[in-house]
Design a protein around this motif. Sequence first.
Motif, mmCIF file in Angstrom:
data_model
loop_
_atom_site.group_PDB
_atom_site.id
_atom_site.type_symbol
_atom_site.label_atom_id
_atom_site.label_comp_id
_atom_site.label_asym_id
_atom_site.label_seq_id
_atom_site.Cartn_x
_atom_site.Cartn_y
_atom_site.Cartn_z
ATOM 1 N N LEU A 112 0.774 -1.277 -0.102
ATOM 2 C CA LEU A 112 0.120 -0.025 0.086
ATOM 3 C C LEU A 112 0.774 1.223 0.062
ATOM 4 O O LEU A 112 0.268 2.334 -0.197
ATOM 5 N N ARG A 152 -10.289 4.903 1.909
ATOM 6 C CA ARG A 152 -9.531 5.308 3.027
ATOM 7 C C ARG A 152 -10.741 6.043 4.153
ATOM 8 O O ARG A 152 -11.676 6.212 3.603
ATOM 9 N N LEU A 163 -10.788 -1.050 -1.648
ATOM 10 C CA LEU A 163 -10.044 -0.448 -0.546
ATOM 11 C C LEU A 163 -10.808 1.065 -0.725
ATOM 12 O O LEU A 163 -10.807 1.634 -1.728
ATOM 13 N N TRP A 219 -6.890 2.251 6.021
ATOM 14 C CA TRP A 219 -7.535 1.533 4.775
ATOM 15 C C TRP A 219 -8.764 0.516 5.491
ATOM 16 O O TRP A 219 -8.545 -0.221 6.467
ATOM 17 N N TYR A 241 -2.553 9.293 -1.627
ATOM 18 C CA TYR A 241 -3.678 9.833 -1.282
ATOM 19 C C TYR A 241 -3.402 11.309 -0.768
ATOM 20 O O TYR A 241 -2.716 11.412 0.137
#
Length: 550
Positions: A507, A548, A546, A522, A514
Amino acid sequence: MLQILQENSDIRDVESASSPELWDSSSVVLITYPDTVFRKGEDSLKTLSDFIDKKLGNIAKIIHVLPFLPSTSDGGFAVSNHDQIAPSFGNWSDLKKLSKDHNIMADLVLNHVSSSHKWVQQFIQSINPGTSYILSPRDLNGWDKVIRPRNTSLFIKLATKEGLKNTWTTFGPDQIDLDWQNPDILIEFLKLIVLYLKNGVSWIRLDAIAFIWKEKNTSCLHRDQVHQIVKLLRFYLENLVNKGVIITETNVPEAENLSYLKSGDEAHMAYNFPLPPLLLEALVSNKADLLNKWLCSWPSLPFKTTFLNFTASHDGIGLRPLEGLMTQNRLHELLVNCEKRGGLISHRKMENGEDSPYELNISWWSAMSDSGIDPSYLQVQRFLLSQLFTIALQGVPAFYLPAVLASENDIKSFGRSGERRDLNRERFDVEKLYLKLKDIQSFPNQIIRELNSAMEKRTKEISFHPDSPMHCLTKDRSDVVIITRGENKDKIWAIHNMTNSRLTISLLDSIFSYSEDSSSKWSDLLKDKLIINNILEVPPYNVMWLKRIN
């Protein structure tokens, strides 16, 4: 046409005018024959309605009820009567009841009618209107450039009162082509649309629309007049109902398919035909390079137009959409892999007289099987990935009911009819089906649970709106497909392991960058699971959504 519009101005649903959107994150199409599920002694539309309400709540907002008019062949697409529903399916009131909780999509079979249709019988008797409705060229010269979807004869002779006459048969001897240069043909179908709308239909699928206009010394495909007719049908539908949708079905190379969307005033939606063969090839070969390359060139579409994303349907898996996207060697491997899984290959006649592969005839469930000793090895995982893939894409997803029910190649039906497409048109006794679905380990139970759950989650996410932005992040990869949907804090990363091996993904990779609060965590929306660390272990043919979260 104006007269028909004035006479039927009462059709419009005033309440729906307050919600102008034609689709949203909850939109999904269930493709089914009226009698895919049946109960002895009961009209099949009633059986279907009951089954959908009990088992398929989240995956049937729109129901594509495949041809329900009387027909003599081709799975309902040789229509013999435009006035009534086939008695074994029920009646118009059954269809209207089904539309109370679902949008109904129906087929407008424009190109041809059954050889048993009254128009053909009138043509044989040399009486009107049949004599002017049936396409019967006197001169057979000048038609050598015609692009065919079949390898049968382009013309058949019918014995009429005036002698033998040639009739055009694009799709086969039981499907006689109509002469669209006669404007009365258009009026007949405008009246049929009104009948559909009055009985709950609001989505209109234009079957084989590309073939309807014939001119000498041309391909007789996608003629300018066809596009004008599609524009007219959209105008007509939008003036009758607030949320009507026109869908074009053109199993052709991608650029030709897109021609019905690009102007923004023809179809609202088009079948995304390259998707099924590209996705199938990726899953059986463990190589998603072609699929990634195609996704990375996803076209930008005009306002109020989108794709219908599907894997399985009542037809075969079209191969013409692969033209320009797949080499002949890769295509040959795909054909071989299909045959290993019990599939067949149908052909079309080329201009030079040779036959060329046109479609794969195989159930999508059988196509997802393993070619090794155990056909069921990772089969359900492949299948679920393929369906979740369509859910994640920009556009509206569609599921085919026999596929959802894990229908294997229907050898018995094919043996009875000799029609290759019947391999993928299994019918189910609903009582036996209910018993099977009680077993939580059965494949249909697993599939329905997973798809209902995924659609429930999709519905809550604005990023999965059919018009929401999409980007492919894995152009140079063959093992994984990662796409993003939406923007900013709502962005979702859809990860698909396209191989039979476990995949490790970090990730911390730049593709997961992001711009918002970097301290946010996540979450995998599909599994309602918080991601603990920055290394993902993705099992074979597994999917993650996925996002946030704060």
